[in-house]
Design an enzyme around this catalytic site. Sequence first.
Site, PDB file in Angstrom:
ATOM      1  N   TYR A 274     -11.539  11.714   6.462  1.00 23.37           N
ATOM      2  CA  TYR A 274     -11.459  12.241   7.818  1.00 23.37           C
ATOM      3  C   TYR A 274     -10.395  13.333   7.829  1.00 23.37           C
ATOM      4  O   TYR A 274      -9.740  13.570   6.807  1.00 23.37           O
ATOM      5  CB  TYR A 274     -11.121  11.137   8.831  1.00 23.37           C
ATOM      6  CG  TYR A 274     -10.077  10.141   8.366  1.00 23.37           C
ATOM      7  CD1 TYR A 274      -8.740  10.492   8.279  1.00 23.37           C
ATOM      8  CD2 TYR A 274     -10.431   8.845   7.999  1.00 23.37           C
ATOM      9  CE1 TYR A 274      -7.781   9.603   7.854  1.00 23.37           C
ATOM     10  CE2 TYR A 274      -9.478   7.939   7.560  1.00 23.37           C
ATOM     11  CZ  TYR A 274      -8.156   8.315   7.494  1.00 23.37           C
ATOM     12  OH  TYR A 274      -7.203   7.430   7.055  1.00 23.37           O
TER      13      TYR A 274
ATOM     14  N   GLU B 114       1.118  11.340   0.401  1.00 21.96           N
ATOM     15  CA  GLU B 114       0.337  12.519   0.774  1.00 21.96           C
ATOM     16  C   GLU B 114       1.086  13.796   0.382  1.00 21.96           C
ATOM     17  O   GLU B 114       1.786  14.360   1.195  1.00 21.96           O
ATOM     18  CB  GLU B 114       0.046  12.496   2.278  1.00 21.96           C
ATOM     19  CG  GLU B 114      -0.709  11.242   2.715  1.00 21.96           C
ATOM     20  CD  GLU B 114      -1.025  11.216   4.206  1.00 21.96           C
ATOM     21  OE1 GLU B 114      -1.120  12.295   4.832  1.00 21.96           O
ATOM     22  OE2 GLU B 114      -1.183  10.118   4.750  1.00 21.96           O
TER      23      GLU B 114
ATOM     24  N   ASP C 222       1.060   5.185   0.640  1.00 23.63           N
ATOM     25  CA  ASP C 222       0.363   6.296   1.292  1.00 23.63           C
ATOM     26  C   ASP C 222       1.116   7.580   0.958  1.00 23.63           C
ATOM     27  O   ASP C 222       1.909   8.077   1.741  1.00 23.63           O
ATOM     28  CB  ASP C 222       0.319   6.042   2.798  1.00 23.63           C
ATOM     29  CG  ASP C 222      -0.559   7.046   3.525  1.00 23.63           C
ATOM     30  OD1 ASP C 222      -0.828   8.118   2.965  1.00 23.63           O
ATOM     31  OD2 ASP C 222      -0.965   6.753   4.652  1.00 23.63           O
TER      32      ASP C 222
ATOM     33  N   ASP D 211       0.864  -1.181   0.000  1.00 30.90           N
ATOM     34  CA  ASP D 211       0.000   0.000   0.000  1.00 30.90           C
ATOM     35  C   ASP D 211       0.896   1.225   0.000  1.00 30.90           C
ATOM     36  O   ASP D 211       1.829   1.310   0.807  1.00 30.90           O
ATOM     37  CB  ASP D 211      -0.899   0.001   1.244  1.00 30.90           C
ATOM     38  CG  ASP D 211      -1.695   1.294   1.381  1.00 30.90           C
ATOM     39  OD1 ASP D 211      -2.658   1.457   0.623  1.00 30.90           O
ATOM     40  OD2 ASP D 211      -1.347   2.123   2.245  1.00 30.90           O
TER      41      ASP D 211
END
Length: 617
Positions: free
Chosen positions: A459, A391, A389, A387
């Site tokens: 979120y 950002e 991630d 995975d």
Amino acid sequence: MSTQAPTRRAGFRHRAAAGLTALVLPLAAMVGLATPAEAATSATATYTKTQDWGSGFGANWTIKNTGTTTLTSWTVEWDYPTGTSVTSAWDATVTSSGTHWTAKNVGWNGTLAPGASLSFGYNGAGSGAPSGCKINGAPCDGSTQPEPGDKAPSAPGTPVASGITNTSVKLTWTAATDDKGVKNYDVLRNGTKVATTTALTHTDTGLTAGTDYSYTVVARDTIDQTGPAAGPVSVRTTGGPDVPPPPNAVKLGYFTNWGVYGRNYHVKNIVTSGSASKITHINYAFGNVQGGKCTIGDSYADYDKAYTADQSVDGVADTWDQPLRGNFNQLRKLKKAYPNIKVLWSFGGWTWSGGFGQAAQNPAAFAQSCYDLVEDPRWADVFDGIDLDWEYPNACGLTCDTSGPAAFKNMMQAMRAKFGANNLVTAAVTADGSAGGKIDAADYGGAAPYYDWLNVMTYDFFGAWEAKGPTAPHSPLTSYAGIPQAGFNSADAIAKFKAKGVPASKLLLGIGFYGRGWTGVTQSAPGGTATGAAPGTYEAGIEDYKVLKNSCPVTGTIAGTAYAHCGTNWWSYDTPATVTSKMSWAKSQGLGGAFFWEFSGDTTNGELVGAINSGLS
């Protein structure tokens, strides 16, 4: 994501990060400018300032072919006063020589048929206005260059959808304001203009039953400046085939390697909480990204920490000479007891995403390094995939990335080519559904053939990094009257991904197992003022659900999530009830499932994991 921080940040705290970013090259790096293929009189270029956050701004140019023959290339030139500059751009190659700026088409958008138009955009620093505009070497005939001090219109009120049928929807909005008066409004469906009207309402017809649409509205003033977009608002037409629940819904939780320290949360706790039987996947967070490679995040926690019998999943203590210890060995034991669980190794996170820019320069080499680490013979059987991630691709998080809109697609393609069809390849992605926001910065739709799913981080939309408020739920499912930022909610984010071609089955809805809060708040309802971040166990402004459910019980709900006002503190967080309703919504949208950040925020009996499991069943 900091390896010390207990939370996952979506990076919404920087307003300037809302724009897309791409590499801006110095003029010296260009070989030269091609000779314009068409006479300048056959095209116009119109400038619009789309955003202004004080120290910087967002803007775009709209190019229209007003001639009778097809344009095969275009070049727009303008001057900025000293102190104003382009910092990042998209859909054009932007260069500079002193205060003179030049934008040329990229490979895919140079051709423009008669009557057609297109836009490119950028973020800038400073406050100056462009002057001396030229399109293909001659003045921008028909362009609207505002006089100094002329302001673009404000955004209209967020459109409200009503009268939804199988084939139509009525949209209504409140008026925009402008110093020279508003002339009309453009209505855009999935980013394409479908109507221009002087009214404050429009009924869009000819739609398809049971289909998702996203609408925005833009005001235009009497000198044809356009302002920021209002919306988006998500609409699903009635009728059509029922959306079936996913046959094998993904129920994924993040496990943090640093949680074994101060939080004292171990793989065994997944079992003792009852959560192991209710999940399908675990993302192990985080590996680092350094020097264009995947690297170990915390070697001690990952594979060296010795577990005693009472801490171990199977009740057997580690020995000093066994080849693998730490979390990796505990995950191996968990998978033996629960063979349905698959584990992915997640790389990056908020703090460690800065390395993706270098990695994106050679995706194949990066994929090879990740494969070599994940498939290391010492723990190859522990992991079922990877995975990423990041950002954020081509946008700003803790740092700003300028890899370009194709970088994410290229990286996913390289990962799939290396890891093959038998390993999972996934990514955690932004939920910024605002117009021109982070979802617009990368080609998530084009990358869809290469990843198994996206973990949409729905979120951290709002929080106490805005110390004085307004208070707002950090994980709203839908928009609501008074929301501080249009597009910052789950429904708009999911709708935008769908509109960009991401299959619903490849989207997972994110749930935060924590709350975000302010102190110095007197108003119970959202929208109140504050004096700063509420105290938290590990970090101000954030607290685990397992603490908040008792220390500050829920006093209300809004936009599909809960909030609580206790004393002068104001918190928002999800509960089993709101999680259940969100899972119902996820099923109605045909999503592939849900994920959460992260296990240690739940109660010792796994209340929130239980709500995800039952809600998706």
